[in-house]
Design a protein around this motif. Structure first.
Motif: not given
Ligand code: HBI
Ligand code: FE
Length: 437
Positions: A1-6, A256-260, A331-333
């Protein structure tokens, strides 16, 4: 999950204002009212622009910034979704307030001439950042990572499946409409969805006695006893939320989905977990490129009912309020290497507590094999560790215990640059800000 998030993080965290791309009248929020000292101080601002003549407009904008003695700290552009000859740009600048006022005035004038439109601006002031002070304000903290914002991505397993996309759309509507205080709407999961849940549930059931930490196993059993965790049906977020409330005061709201990262972490400060409610595509039951409710329910929920872990989660959230972009990234790391992929020690044996491990057996077995490198959890080090979101992690961080992890984290956070401290008042449910300068 969290692909390409960075990659997508920067764009999405700052382009919130472009949601409908309405050309609203922009008001410079900070008036020059604080005397000559404040006038000289450099400040940062983010400008969101529509470059009507593409790169040509960009060079004109950059020249204006130079003219007002501003410097560009960050710049990104992307083709406008409706007209590929136009670019949407995010430009972060550093300049004095007076210059900024002049610049935005001049940009607004250019808007009328047509080559550029100032869509939004945000004064990133370290002194007075906005963040939610009460859980009701989380209604404003649901910005999505751009990657999955509109329609599903081409590489998404459900991309070609019309029925799946329609289902996703319906469930997304529910989360969009949700407001603080509402009961979480019941979703009637269909047989296919329940079957996908069942497959993952059964693998977790089999692997957890050997590989999951004792806190996870303890709550898992409780959830089974209460009839919330069964192989037959996907638990409803509302019943799970009520369960969590009784154990740690955590609750859920649909996402809704992957949030910031900023929005997601902010909710944790209020002991609220923003949880997706849709189910991954049936063809890939053991993999999802984004969080889905199977990941949230099987991976995250059991530990959110553990007091020590809940406290740790809330503290990451509190640390994120009003933090700078760079600190949010750290923090997100930390979140990644603990809440998502953390390992811990139990009588000398390494166990998993991270949700990304406990809801994905492939990576769980990899993490506990002799292949990856295991290092002791140390926030200052862990926070800057580059990470993998496409393949299994080559490195994991091992905590001594949740309490130890929390203590180390607290010490590290106290050295952060934020010029104020925050405290959650459980009686009012509000975050109180304590100025420390
Ligand atoms: N958004 N919906 C949702 N669920 C998560 O688990 C999630 C997210 N956004 C960011 C995130 N997790 C983490 O990877 C950190 O960046 C905080
Ligand atoms: Fe997760």
């Amino acid at each position: 999950i969290d692909a390409d998030e960075k990659q997508s993080q920067k764009v999405s965290e700052n382009s919130e204002n472009d949601a409908g791309l309405t050309e609203e009248e922009v008001v410079l929020s900070n008036a020059i009212a604080e005397g000559p000292e404040a006038e000289k101080a450099l400040q940062r601002a983010a400008l969101i622009l529509r470059l009507r003549e593409g790169m040509n407009s960009l060079s004109r904008v950059l020249k204006s910034i130079e003219k007002y003695q501003g410097s560009v700290c960050h710049l990104e552009t992307r083709p406008n979704q409706n007209d590929n000859n136009q670019l949407d740009a995010l430009i972060k600048v550093e300049m004095t307030r007076v210059s900024l006022l002049q610049l935005t005035r001049s940009l607004r004038q250019s808007s009328s001439l047509g080559h550029v439109t100032l869509i939004g601006e945000d004064n990133i002031s370290a002194k007075n950042p906005w963040f939610p002070r009460h859980a009701s304000e989380l209604d404003n903290c649901n910005h999505l990572m751009t990657k999955y914002e509109r329609d599903l991505d081409m590489n998404h397993p459900g991309f070609a499946d019309k029925e799946y996309r329609a289902r996703r759309k319906d469930i997304a509507e529910i989360a969009f409409a949700y407001k603080y205080g509402d009961a979480i709407p019941h979703i009637e999961y269909c047989e296919t969805e329940n079957k996908t849940w069942g497959s993952v549930f059964n693998t977790v059931l089999e692997l957890k006695p050997k590989h999951a930490c004792s806190e996870y196993c303890r709550v898992f059993k409780l959830l089974q006893e209460e009839g919330i965790f069964t192989a037959e049906r996907i638990p409803q977020l509302e019943e799970m939320s009520n369960f969590l409330k009784r154990h740690t005061g955590f609750s859920l709201r649909p996402a809704v989905g992957l949030l910031t990262a900023r929005d997601f972490l902010a909710s944790l400060a209020f002991r609220i977990f923003q949880s997706t409610q849709y189910v991954r595509h049936k063809n890939t039951p053991y993999h999802t490129p984004e969080p889905d409710c199977i990941h949230e329910l099987l991976g995250h929920m059991p530990l959110l009912a553990d007091p020590s872990f809940a406290q740790f989660s809330q503290e990451i959230g509190l640390a994120s309020l009003g933090a700078s972009d760079a600190e949010i990234e750290k923090l997100s790391t930390v979140y990644w290497f603990t809440v998502e992929f953390g390992l811990c020690k139990e009588s000398g044996v390494v166990k998993a507590y991270g949700a990304g491990l406990l809801s994905a057996y492939g990576e769980l077995l990899h993490a506990l094999s002799d292949k990856p490198e295991l290092r002791p959890f140390e926030p200052a080090v862990t926070a800057v560790q580059p990470y993998q979101d496409q393949e299994y992690q080559p490195i994991y961080y091992v905590a001594e215990s949740f309490d130890d992890m929390k203590d180390k984290f607290r010490r590290w956070v106290s050295a952060m640059s934020r010029p104020f401290e925050v405290r959650f008042n459980p009686h009012t449910g509000r975050v109180e800000v304590l100025d420390s300068v």
